[in-house]
Structures are given as structure tokens and as C-alpha cells.
Scaffold this motif. Structure first.
Motif, PDB file in Angstrom:
ATOM      1  N   THR A  75      21.776 -69.971 104.262  1.00 49.79           N
ATOM      2  CA  THR A  75      23.095 -70.444 104.677  1.00 49.79           C
ATOM      3  C   THR A  75      23.093 -71.962 104.666  1.00 49.79           C
ATOM      4  O   THR A  75      22.036 -72.592 104.649  1.00 49.79           O
ATOM      5  CB  THR A  75      23.463 -69.953 106.093  1.00 49.79           C
ATOM      6  N   ARG A  81      21.471 -70.485  97.124  1.00 50.79           N
ATOM      7  CA  ARG A  81      20.989 -69.105  97.297  1.00 50.79           C
ATOM      8  C   ARG A  81      20.293 -68.626  96.021  1.00 50.79           C
ATOM      9  O   ARG A  81      19.245 -67.988  96.071  1.00 50.79           O
ATOM     10  CB  ARG A  81      22.141 -68.159  97.621  1.00 50.79           C
ATOM     11  N   GLY A  86      15.393 -63.514 102.245  1.00 56.39           N
ATOM     12  CA  GLY A  86      16.004 -63.804 103.538  1.00 56.39           C
ATOM     13  C   GLY A  86      17.316 -64.533 103.341  1.00 56.39           C
ATOM     14  O   GLY A  86      17.719 -64.865 102.221  1.00 56.39           O
ATOM     15  N   ARG A  87      17.954 -64.789 104.426  1.00 57.03           N
ATOM     16  CA  ARG A  87      19.296 -65.360 104.410  1.00 57.03           C
ATOM     17  C   ARG A  87      19.261 -66.869 104.155  1.00 57.03           C
ATOM     18  O   ARG A  87      18.533 -67.597 104.821  1.00 57.03           O
ATOM     19  CB  ARG A  87      19.953 -65.067 105.751  1.00 57.03           C
TER      20      ARG A  87
END
Length: 153
Positions: free
Chosen positions: A57, A44, A54-55
Motif C-alpha cells: 500500500t 505492487r 503480502g500487501r
């Protein structure tokens, strides 16, 4: 080889940001560590340093995700090799092609993705009993030793 202590999750994110800001197209990072060591948290930070919003994961179930920065710069290809069965499956992802115009981060990639390039950075994350993360950087190939000096200064 260099080792950095990361007492808080925010320290892991910040180190990742600095690392991401230093990445170029063609860079390969291999992340090693047990579950919960901070591989995805570090990624991240890398993404943030590369200008990706944005995300972010873990791509455990999709195996690989491509994240594009908001501005100029290389894309980030984030791979989770945990469920891959061997070299044939890593070859099927065609990551060597991605290395021409993206930075590639592979979680659980040791012994598989390290064969994609003679030049890569092995990042080992360990979580101590006191919950401090230890990040060990092992440069392979030309250029990484000098760049690590700038990162860990």
C-alpha cells in the motif's frame, strides 16, 4: 526516454512485474504523477517482480516501508515523499544506506530523492482522459538505457 501505454490496471501491474524482475540492489526508481495515476499499482507490480508477497500500500502516513522478498534478492524500500518538507527530511530516512542492499522506489521523489544517486530511473505516470495510463521512462546515469531496451523491447 521511452513511453509505454498501459490501457488496463493489469497492464500497469504486469509492466511493474517486469521492471521489478530487472531490479538489483542499489537501484533507485522515482515515480512521478498526479493522484490516481497508478504509482502504487506500479509499485505492487515491482514488488511482485522482486518476489515480495503480502500487501503493498502507499506509505503515505508512515513515509517508508521495507518489504523483503520470499527468497533471495534485494529488499524493496517503498517511500512516499509527498509529505516531506525538503532534503533534510529525506536525509533523515537514510535512504542512501538502503541503496547498498535494497531497491528503493520513491513516490513524489523528484527534486528530493533524485539527489541520492546519479544513477536512477524517473518513471512518469499520466492518466489520459480515456483512462489509459502513459508511463514515460527517463534513465539517468549508466546502465538504465540498456536495461530499458530489454523491458520495452
Amino acid at each position: 526516454m521511452r513511453t509505454v501505454e498501459l490501457p488496463q490496471e493489469s497492464d500497469t501491474l504486469e509492466f511493474g512485474r517486469r521492471l521489478g524482475a530487472a531490479l538489483r540492489a542499489g537501484d533507485l526508481l522515482l515515480l512521478d504523477g498526479p493522484l490516481g495515476a497508478g504509482k502504487t499499482v506500479l509499485t505492487r507490480g515491482v514488488a511482485a517482480g522482486m518476489g515480495v508477497t503480502g500487501r503493498i500500500t502507499s506509505p503515505t502516513f508512515v513515509i517508508a516501508r521495507v518489504h523483503r522478498p520470499d527468497g533471495d534478492g534485494p529488499a524493496l524500500v517503498h517511500v512516499d515523499a509527498y509529505r516531506l518538507g525538503g532534503l533534510d527530511e529525506i536525509d533523515d530516512l537514510d535512504l542512501d544506506t538502503d541503496l547498498t542492499d535494497a531497491a528503493v522506489v520513491v513516490e513524489w521523489g523528484e527534486g528530493l530523492a533524485d539527489q541520492l544517486s546519479d544513477t536512477h530511473l524517473m518513471v512518469r505516470l499520466r492518466r489520459r482522459e480515456d483512462d489509459v495510463r502513459e508511463l514515460t521512462l527517463e534513465p539517468h546515469g549508466e546502465g538504465w538505457t540498456e536495461r530499458l531496451g530489454e523491458l520495452t523491447g
